[in-house]
Each structure stands twice: as structure tokens, then as C-alpha cells.
Enzyme design. Sequence first.
Site, PDB file in Angstrom:
ATOM      1  N   LYS A  66       0.807  -1.230   0.000  1.00  0.00           N
ATOM      2  CA  LYS A  66       0.000   0.000   0.000  1.00  0.00           C
ATOM      3  C   LYS A  66       0.839   1.278   0.000  1.00  0.00           C
ATOM      4  O   LYS A  66       0.409   2.305  -0.499  1.00  0.00           O
ATOM      5  CB  LYS A  66      -0.954   0.006   1.207  1.00  0.00           C
ATOM      6  CG  LYS A  66      -2.115  -0.954   1.052  1.00  0.00           C
ATOM      7  CD  LYS A  66      -3.114  -0.795   2.180  1.00  0.00           C
ATOM      8  CE  LYS A  66      -4.346  -1.633   1.921  1.00  0.00           C
ATOM      9  NZ  LYS A  66      -5.428  -1.364   2.849  1.00  0.00           N
ATOM     10  N   ASP A 102     -10.247   3.282   2.065  1.00  0.00           N
ATOM     11  CA  ASP A 102     -10.513   2.498   3.284  1.00  0.00           C
ATOM     12  C   ASP A 102     -11.295   3.293   4.343  1.00  0.00           C
ATOM     13  O   ASP A 102     -12.295   2.813   4.885  1.00  0.00           O
ATOM     14  CB  ASP A 102      -9.205   2.008   3.906  1.00  0.00           C
ATOM     15  CG  ASP A 102      -8.580   0.857   3.118  1.00  0.00           C
ATOM     16  OD1 ASP A 102      -9.329   0.075   2.514  1.00  0.00           O
ATOM     17  OD2 ASP A 102      -7.343   0.746   3.126  1.00  0.00           O
TER      18      ASP A 102
END
Length: 275
Positions: A66, A102
Amino acid sequence: MKKWYAVIGDPITHSLSPFMHDTWFRDHGIDASYVPIRVEPANLEKAFESLKLLGVSGFNITLPHKQSIIPFLDQLDDTALKMNAVNTVVCDGQQYAGFNTDGDGFVRSLLTHPVDRNDQLLVIGAGGAARGIVHALKRAGFHHVTIANRTFRRAEELAEETESAAITMADAESSLADFNIIVQTTSVGLSKDEALPLSLDRLKEGAVVADIIYNPLTTSFLQAAKEKNCTIVNGVGMFVYQGAIAFEKWTGVEPDTEKMIQLITEKLGGTYVNR
Ligand code: ATR
């Protein structure tokens, strides 16, 4: 021409994203498919070049890439920049732009439950996941956010950055009854019989208690909250909504999230309760 999308990570075999996106492509009549690809950290740059060469239209990024994907991207949106982490890449034909869905995914999920933006909200944890969530909560207009973390300094830093409050875990335990919404973001609970990150003895009956973990569906933390007649929110909603936001960016189509929450809950061995 048929489009294709991917998720890259290591490990990747247990990812539910291919099932989710392929189901949405099929249900919405979109000619596209989505493939899981295991990429070892040392191969990330080569893998990204290969995805580009093969004309990927977009992809998701999961652990451990990420952060390390960032130097290869052409653009980052504000959230990804602030988080220093990307979970979604969109290609407009030329450029590859990174997003982080997210935190907003968590907030969308929370907002499907009986919560109010004026509620007193406690976030447990101050790591990467908590950062995304606290920033998204503030953007969504939650006014009273307090952060508790085992390492208090990290709670203070996140609180300063987001105009929130910070308290120690011990203070969070003793003042737990003051909070209407509790959000558990630490990795404690991934294994079923792990100890709780804090004692829920003083939890207020009827509070909304969320955990970002979705496997197991009911962590010990949520189980303890259930026993106090709280509304419990597991991580399936966050998972589905972060995917839905990515899907919207790729296709412009808003997918059916409620049905997906049901399908994934059942896939994980749970029983879906219609809300
Ligand atoms: P993530 O990206 O999943 O949030 P992270 O950035 O490593 O991962 O953060 C992990 C979080 O879980 C932190 O808030 C961590 O607390 P510390 O800052 O004190 O390390 C918290 N955490 C991990 N294990 C914990 C435990 N056994 N008890 C309480 N908190 C824990």
C-alpha cells in the site's frame, strides 16, 4: 474491448475482492473481469510495468504494497497523500492515479447504522487503519472523536493532526460509558480467543460498537459488546464499501452494497441480518 482489473498483494489467495468485483461486473452488465495477482515485494516495480503493458484499467493494492506502490504512480488524491498509503489505482488511459478508499469505506458502513454525527465517538488504535478512519470521520462531520492507543504518544499525534482528543487506554476503560460509538481498529482480535485491547466492563448498553476485522465475523470484542446489548458492526461493511468506492471510480456505476454484504457474510459462514 473487455476491460480488466486486478488486486495485487502477498499473500493474495484469500482475497474476497475478485468475487466481489466480478459479481458486480456481471450484475451490472459490465464487460470486465478482475484477477488476484501475487506480487512479492522485490517484484513490485516489474509487476506494475507488466500491468501497464497488459492494459490494466485499474487495480487494488493490499498488504504489503500500500505504501511502496506510491513512487510508481503519476498522481495521488488528497486522502492517499495524507495516509501515505494507496488501496486503489485508476488508469485514465495515460496516467495512473492512487486513492485510498478504506477510511471512507468505514464511514459509509458506519452511517448505515443508528449513529449521529454529534455522538461521542471513541477510536481504539492509532495505526495506519485508525488514521484513515479518523480523517474520514472528521471529513464526514463527526464532531466528537477521541482516540485511545496503547502507545499514548501516537494517539496524541493523530489527535493533533485531526483536531480530535486523545486519552490513555486506562482512561478509555474508565470513561467508556461516556461514548455512544466505539471503533476498534487494532489487529487484536484477528485470532478468536485473543484478549481485548481494553476491558468493556463499563460499556454503555445500546452503544454502537464497530470492529474493522471481518474474519472472524464476530471478534471477541464484538462478542463482548453483543452481551451488553450493543449494536455491533463487523468489518464486512467497511470491506464492501471500500470496494464500492473503487468500483464507482472505475466504472461510474454505484454497485449493490447491501446484497454484497449479505453474500460475503454468508461466504464467511455467518448469517446475514437484514437491517
Ligand atoms: P494498521 O495499519 O493495521 O493500523 P499499525 O499501523 O501497525 O497497523 O497499527 C496497529 C495498531 O494496533 C496500533 O494502534 C497498535 O498500538 P501501538 O501504537 O501501541 O503499537 C495497536 N495494537 C497492536 N497490538 C496491540 C495490542 N496487543 N494491544 C493494544 N493495541 C495493539
